[in-house]
Design a protein around this motif. Structure first.
Motif, short mmCIF file in Angstrom:
data_model
loop_
_atom_site.label_atom_id
_atom_site.label_comp_id
_atom_site.label_asym_id
_atom_site.label_seq_id
_atom_site.Cartn_x
_atom_site.Cartn_y
_atom_site.Cartn_z
N ARG A 93 15.00 39.47 -11.06
CA ARG A 93 15.38 39.67 -12.46
C ARG A 93 14.32 39.08 -13.39
O ARG A 93 13.95 39.69 -14.39
N ALA A 120 22.30 48.09 -2.78
CA ALA A 120 23.25 47.72 -3.83
C ALA A 120 22.73 46.59 -4.72
O ALA A 120 22.93 46.61 -5.93
N ALA A 121 22.06 45.60 -4.14
CA ALA A 121 21.56 44.47 -4.93
C ALA A 121 20.53 44.94 -5.95
O ALA A 121 20.55 44.54 -7.12
N ARG A 124 22.20 46.94 -8.76
CA ARG A 124 22.84 46.02 -9.71
C ARG A 124 21.80 45.39 -10.65
O ARG A 124 22.03 45.27 -11.85
N LEU A 125 20.66 44.98 -10.07
CA LEU A 125 19.59 44.40 -10.89
C LEU A 125 19.14 45.38 -11.96
O LEU A 125 19.09 45.05 -13.14
N SER A 127 20.59 48.19 -13.09
CA SER A 127 21.67 48.54 -14.03
C SER A 127 21.87 47.42 -15.04
O SER A 127 22.08 47.68 -16.23
N GLY A 128 21.79 46.18 -14.59
CA GLY A 128 21.95 45.03 -15.47
C GLY A 128 20.84 44.90 -16.49
O GLY A 128 21.00 44.20 -17.50
#
Length: 159
Positions: A93, A120-121, A124-125, A127-128
């Motif tokens: 991130r 998935a990780a 998520r990164l 998308s965040g």
């Protein structure tokens, strides 16, 4: 003047240097089935349109990196990799945020990336950080068993 960004766990993010190519190749090989060779990283590090950001400690021990390609008003995240011992500590991130921050000062107005649909990780990164799915590429990533994974294509505006 060197650019620096704060990262978690006592790390900071800074631009990579030519001497980092071997370490980048080592970290990349730990995260991807087909890691890129040192020579490929050496080539990227010598090009102004492919900035590479490293997360490292005060002694320049590299925890991870992000490689971007810029072309006209677009940017692409070519790869991002974090050393296994640093995963789960928000290093990815910090790298992505530093790259996005730096791109605000460039002509790039939109950023793209591909990610394995089963990661998935990473999804998520991304998308965040404001990336949304805009497509898919079937059979994009080779796997050790001979099959190939679908890549999700994601993008975000850079403001």
């Amino acid at each position: 003047m060197m650019k620096l960004w704060i990262a978690p766990a006592g790390l900071h993010v800074e631009p990579a240097q030519g001497r980092d190519a071997g370490e980048l190749a080592r970290i990349h090989a730990q995260g991807f089935y087909r890691g890129w060779p040192r020579e490929e990283f050496s080539g990227f590090l010598g090009e102004p349109d492919t900035p590479v950001y490293i997360a490292c400690d005060a002694r320049r021990r590299i925890a991870g990196f992000a490689l971007i390609r810029q072309a006209a008003d677009e940017a692409e995240l070519l790869t991002i990799a974090v050393d296994p011992k640093w995963r789960g500590k928000h290093v990815g991130r910090a790298l992505l945020r530093a790259a996005l921050d730096d791109l605000r000062m460039s002509p790039a107005r939109r950023m793209f990336l591909e990610v394995d649909e089963q990661n998935a990780a990473a999804i998520r990164l991304y998308s965040g950080q404001g990336f949304t799915r805009i497509g898919a590429r079937k059979g994009y990533y080779p796997r050790p068993d001979g099959s190939a994974a679908t890549a999700l294509v994601m993008a975000r505006d850079l403001g």
